[in-house]
Design a protein around this motif. Structure first.
Motif, short mmCIF file in Angstrom:
data_model
loop_
_atom_site.label_atom_id
_atom_site.label_comp_id
_atom_site.label_asym_id
_atom_site.label_seq_id
_atom_site.Cartn_x
_atom_site.Cartn_y
_atom_site.Cartn_z
N SER A 533 -5.70 -4.25 5.35
CA SER A 533 -5.77 -5.52 5.82
C SER A 533 -6.39 -6.56 6.70
O SER A 533 -5.98 -7.13 7.35
N ARG A 587 3.44 -7.36 3.45
CA ARG A 587 3.22 -5.84 2.73
C ARG A 587 2.60 -4.94 3.44
O ARG A 587 3.20 -3.71 3.02
N VAL A 588 2.54 -4.31 4.58
CA VAL A 588 1.53 -3.18 5.18
C VAL A 588 2.90 -2.28 5.44
O VAL A 588 3.11 -1.12 5.09
N TYR A 591 6.71 -3.39 1.53
CA TYR A 591 6.59 -3.31 0.14
C TYR A 591 5.48 -2.80 -0.07
O TYR A 591 5.55 -2.34 -1.27
N LYS A 592 4.45 -2.06 0.13
CA LYS A 592 3.55 -1.47 0.23
C LYS A 592 4.41 0.20 -0.32
O LYS A 592 3.80 1.16 -1.02
N SER A 595 6.61 0.72 -2.49
CA SER A 595 6.41 -0.22 -4.01
C SER A 595 5.75 2.04 -3.92
O SER A 595 5.78 1.80 -5.79
N LYS A 596 5.77 2.88 -3.79
CA LYS A 596 5.26 4.44 -4.42
C LYS A 596 6.68 4.61 -3.20
O LYS A 596 6.53 6.13 -3.95
N TYR A 608 9.09 -4.54 -6.57
CA TYR A 608 8.23 -3.80 -5.60
C TYR A 608 6.57 -4.54 -5.78
O TYR A 608 6.11 -4.63 -4.86
N ASN A 609 6.53 -3.60 -6.70
CA ASN A 609 5.20 -3.87 -7.01
C ASN A 609 4.35 -5.04 -7.57
O ASN A 609 3.35 -5.20 -6.94
N GLN A 612 4.31 -6.81 -3.62
CA GLN A 612 3.47 -6.63 -3.13
C GLN A 612 1.88 -6.73 -3.39
O GLN A 612 0.99 -7.21 -3.06
N SER A 613 1.52 -7.18 -5.05
CA SER A 613 0.13 -7.57 -4.85
C SER A 613 -0.13 -8.95 -5.14
O SER A 613 -0.80 -9.29 -5.37
N LYS A 616 -0.65 -8.66 -2.29
CA LYS A 616 -2.55 -8.68 -1.54
C LYS A 616 -3.29 -10.26 -1.97
O LYS A 616 -4.17 -10.35 -1.57
#
Length: 898
Positions: A533, A587-588, A591-592, A595-596, A608-609, A612-613, A616
């Motif tokens: 970011s 986000r960094v 959540y990012k 989300s994985k 979470y996905n 995070q979007s 984004k």
DNA sequence: ATCTATGGCAAGCCGA
DNA sequence: TCGGCTTGCCAT
């Protein structure tokens, strides 16, 4: 308690359903009146979602729409405080008294003196709050509102040495103003207790927020508080959305023309209401001479015929009154607008029409209307939330790309369809529309909900407006919360508008990013590292914002942005830096990665996905808005400084990589492509970046090998699993004919199979074959379908607006117009290239070398033009592989002679 | 009424 | 014929 309440709610709604079913006609208004009474200002309401807001002119109050996820109904709550619309001015009440038109203005209420902090002047200022009885008195009318009267009239009575009268915060929608001042957050829950609105909390949320807090323990003070606030918003659960999708079909005597929704001249012949939970409805108008047809509808849909159009429309309206969320695709401009006007034409009384027709939008009186066309049209959504998966903003293309469902093909006009064909077609449209909101666990509606929370906007607005409005609104919210004066755009600009760098592209305001020249050739084991970011990180770390850049403090003037003469404040933290920075961190750092995280449940992962979007989308736009004139806090030096710092950072990283003995193959804006680096080298570079630049540089991806030509923004990267990244190459551009694209894709998949430099030789042989085959097929005119040779180019503007030149696709549009086929801005024009010939187009003699697909024949095709395209498309890759197009095809010429 | 930014490539138009 | 300019599409 909870159970009891649920039962009550259900029994009420059941009764209502029965009532409605008893007699479908005429009862409507009675039932509706009853329901509206029940919906309006309940004394008690359990925790419900604040989904929408408006101004109720009759009561002169802000109105909040609350969605109760248990009864799945919308309730209205009207402001119970004395909050009123206002503006701020530098004139004192005494001075304002001199202005006749102010106090005598029918909407004028009273004056108040207020103190606010002015972030531009860096001091407290005394202002007068001019309070009005209704928002239109402040602004919104073409003439005669207070925001215009005050400066105009003061200029008439003041002497030249008196400061001119100014107004602030006079162009904020009233309901937004109310949201800001009342600290209400759209998208979260409130209950009503004894008629008062009370924020609701969820226990589970609190636990997670605590966890997030501990992750961010390094942060301090203000920053940490903001992260916590955002986290609280984002962790808050989303409700199930009870919704219906609507699509209508209208009779039209001319097959190619859609009737004007403002006129609504022809009957509505079919409508579909799809919810997939309640029984779907297909409503058809009986017409003379229409065949039944044989197409079958899904068994869970009910089909109903109407003798009278009015009854059909009333049946639609019943659903529109009933459902809390109504989904359309282009309902603002067509479906709802048409229905509203048509209903009026048929004599349905205004108050029985559930639609509020605005200039550009159509809202619902008792629910939330989401027009998916507007949402998917949003470029940020298209690119960052859906990674450009759909290209055209049409129901067909978006449907195909996101849920794999296409519209039914119609090969004849509406007028010729049988009932069943019409029903099937319309039903499919409503089905796609509904599924576009339900796929991936209600992704679209939840995304809108999350964006509403962040931006502090109603769901309707957030789904229709652009990202610059979202960012503006959360910044406005923060200004009000801190008692900051929201500056006027003109004041920011006159104080801090000048940029100091020169853009490379002519006509741009300032210099942008750097692109490092690529090292041509094939390179094995390439690691791509990039700044996480980058622009938001810069805004955060360098404390960028309109207040802090070029601040008035002498002792900050040495705090220079590299590569510019701009300096940055050390005394205050910019709101932009704080808010964008904390969103970035969330986000960094949370959540990012979460989300994985495979250890989380599917529900949490998808939520979470979504978060995070949403982040984004906002973060990616957060730098650009400062350089956009349309943005209310427009401040070009902020954008310029951001870009300058990015250049600085990239330059230093390239240099540092070099110093560490790593070869840099390429880099663009925020990334470096490293040739065969060791683990240690990567770690060292990352460590250096954190330490010296205060920014994290991570390995984004690793290519088994990458292919560069000498062109920037042009390369192929092959992953270990054989997937191929294609960037910028002509072969992937969408205007290129399929005939060439196919060959390019063959090459692409062949390259995906290469795993070592030894294997290259056989791959090269295959690639030669691919190219040669295409070449021979062109020369022998052996294409399967003329469509495969079509170029597809979008009209950026209406055809007549191209003044300076006439590009080929515009010529094609003009040729079509001569045949009564109208092309408009945004339309995709398809054509083939032909041998030049004379032709009369729009009454002028022209030499044309293109032919619209509609008119083209195989024999027209200019084969050599296509060979040239084939060559230039492939050369971008052949260069790097050490192959020559001419040699590949030249060889055969020899062979043919032998 | 609507609108995040700049950099880069390829093609074609059009005037010098 | 050349080179500047316009246009569209893509990268980040």
């Amino acid at each position: 308690m909870e159970e009891q309440r649920q039962l009550d709610e259900y029994s009420i709604s059941d009764q209502m359903l029965e009532k409605q079913q008893e007699s479908s006609e005429l009862v409507l208004s009675k039932v509706e009146t009853e329901r509206i009474q029940r919906q309006d200002n309940p004394k008690q309401l359990p925790s419900s979602y604040f989904v929408s807001a408006s101004y109720d002119g009759k009561r002169g109050k802000a109105c909040i729409n609350l969605y109760d996820p248990i009864s799945k109904r919308i309730y209205f709550w009207h402001d119970t405080s004395k909050h009123k619309p206002y503006l701020l001015t530098n004139l004192s009440p005494y001075e304002l008294d001199q202005l006749d038109r102010v106090k005598s203005h029918p909407g004028f209420d009273h004056f108040e003196q207020v103190e606010k902090f002015d972030p531009l002047l860096d001091k407290m200022v005394s202002l007068t709050k001019v309070v009005a009885r209704d928002p239109l008195a402040i602004g919104g009318r073409p003439r005669g509102c207070l925001r215009e009267i005050i400066p105009e009239d003061h200029a008439k009575v003041s002497t030249p040495e008196q400061p001119e009268a100014k107004v602030w915060e006079a162009a904020i929608k009233y309901y937004q103003c109310f949201i800001y001042d009342s600290h209400l957050i759209p998208g979260t829950s409130y209950s009503i207790k004894n008629g008062e609105l009370i924020p609701a909390t969820v226990e589970n949320t609190e636990n997670i927020v605590e966890k997030i807090q501990t992750t961010f323990d390094i942060q301090e003070g203000e920053e940490k508080a903001h992260i916590e606030q955002w986290a609280q918003l984002l962790e808050y659960p989303a409700p199930p959305f009870r919704r219906v999708a609507l699509d209508i079909e209208v009779f039209s005597p001319i097959a190619t023309r859609v009737p004007d929704p403002r006129e609504a001249p022809y009957p509505v012949i079919c409508a579909c209401l799809t919810s997939k939970i309640d029984k779907d409805q297909v409503l058809l108008l009986k017409r003379k001479g229409v065949k039944d047809g044989r197409e079958r509808l899904p068994s869970d849909a009910s089909l109903k015929f109407f003798e009278q159009e009015k009854d059909l429309i009333e049946a639609i309206f019943k659903a529109l009154w009933d459902y809390p969320f109504v989904i359309t695709f282009n309902g603002d401009d067509f479906d709802l607008r048409y229905l509203a006007h048509r209903a009026e034409k048929l004599g349905i009384p205004r108050k029985e029409i559930p639609i509020e027709v605005g200039r550009r939008v159509c809202l619902l009186k008792s629910g939330v209307h989401i027009d998916l066309y507007k949402f998917f049209y949003n470029r940020s959504i298209q690119i960052y939330a859906f990674s450009n998966r759909y290209r055209d903003v049409t129901l067909d293309d978006v449907g195909k790309a996101l849920i794999g469902l296409a519209k039914y093909d119609l090969n004849k006009p509406f007028a010729d369809l049988s009932y069943s064909e019409l029903a099937r077609y319309c039903y499919r449209d409503s089905e796609i529309t509904l599924k576009l909101t339900s796929f991936d666990d209600d992704l679209v509606l939840k995304l809108i909900l999350v964006l509403a929370r962040i931006s502090k906007m109603p769901m309707e607005d957030v789904s229709r407006q652009g990202v610059s409005r979202w960012i503006r609104n959360f910044l406005h919210f923060e200004h009000r919360r801190r008692n900051f004066l929201i500056p006027n755009k003109a004041d920011i600009f006159s104080l801090k508008g000048k940029t100091a760098t020169t853009a490379i592209i002519k006509g741009k305001k300032y210099k942008g990013a750097i692109v490092v020249k690529p090292v041509p050739g094939v390179h094995f084991n390439v690691a791509v590292m990039d700044f996480a970011s980058l622009y938001p990180s810069i805004i955060k770390i360098w404390n960028l914002g309109y207040q802090t850049i070029l601040c008035p403090h002498e002792d900050d003037k040495d705090n220079i942005v590299p590569g510019t003469p701009h300096w940055i404040c050390r005394k205050y933290k910019a709101l932009e830096s704080l808010l964008i920075g904390s969103l970035r961190d969330l986000r960094v750092n949370w959540y990012k990665p979460k989300s994985k995280d495979k250890t989380l449940s599917a529900d949490v992962l998808s939520w979470y996905n979504i978060i995070q979007s949403a982040l984004k989308v906002i973060l990616n736009a957060s730098y650009g808005v400062f350089g956009a004139e349309s943005f209310d806090l427009y401040c070009p030096p902020v954008a310029e400084a951001t870009a300058a710092i990015a250049r600085h950072a990239l330059t230093l990283i390239v240099k540092q990589a070099h110093d560490l003995g790593i070869e840099v193959l390429y880099g663009d804006t925020d990334s470096v492509f490293l040739k065969n680096p060791s683990r240690e080298q990567i770690d060292e570079l990352a460590a250096w970046s954190s330490k010296e630049l205060k920014m994290s540089l991570d390995v984004d991806k690793v290519y088994r090998y990458a292919v560069f030509s000498s062109r920037k923004k042009n390369y192929l990267g092959i992953f270990d699993d054989g997937r191929v990244d294609v960037k910028g190459l002509t072969g992937k551009k969408r205007h290129i004919p399929r005939f060439i694209k196919d060959a390019f894709n063959q090459m692409k998949s062949r390259l995906g199979k290469v795993s070592s430099s030894e294997e290259f030789e056989s791959a090269k042989r295959d690639i030669k074959k691919i190219v040669l085959d295409r070449y021979m097929r062109l020369k022998r005119r052996e294409w399967e379908n003329l469509d495969d040779l079509a170029f597809h180019v979008v009209l950026g503007e209406a055809p007549e607006r191209y003044i300076k030149t006439t590009p080929q696709h515009v010529m094609v549009a003009r040729m079509l117009k001569d045949r009564d086929i109208e092309m408009r801005a945004g339309d995709l024009v398809s054509f083939v290239k032909i041998k030049p010939r004379d032709m009369v187009v729009r009454n002028r003699r022209e030499v044309i070398s293109v032919m619209p697909m509609q008119l083209a024949a195989d024999s027209d095709v200019d084969v050599d033009k296509y060979v040239a395209y084939l060559q230039s498309t492939f050369e971008q890759v052949l260069d790097a592989l050490g192959l020559e197009f001419d040699e590949i095809i030249g060889l055969t010429k020899l062979e043919r002679f032998m």
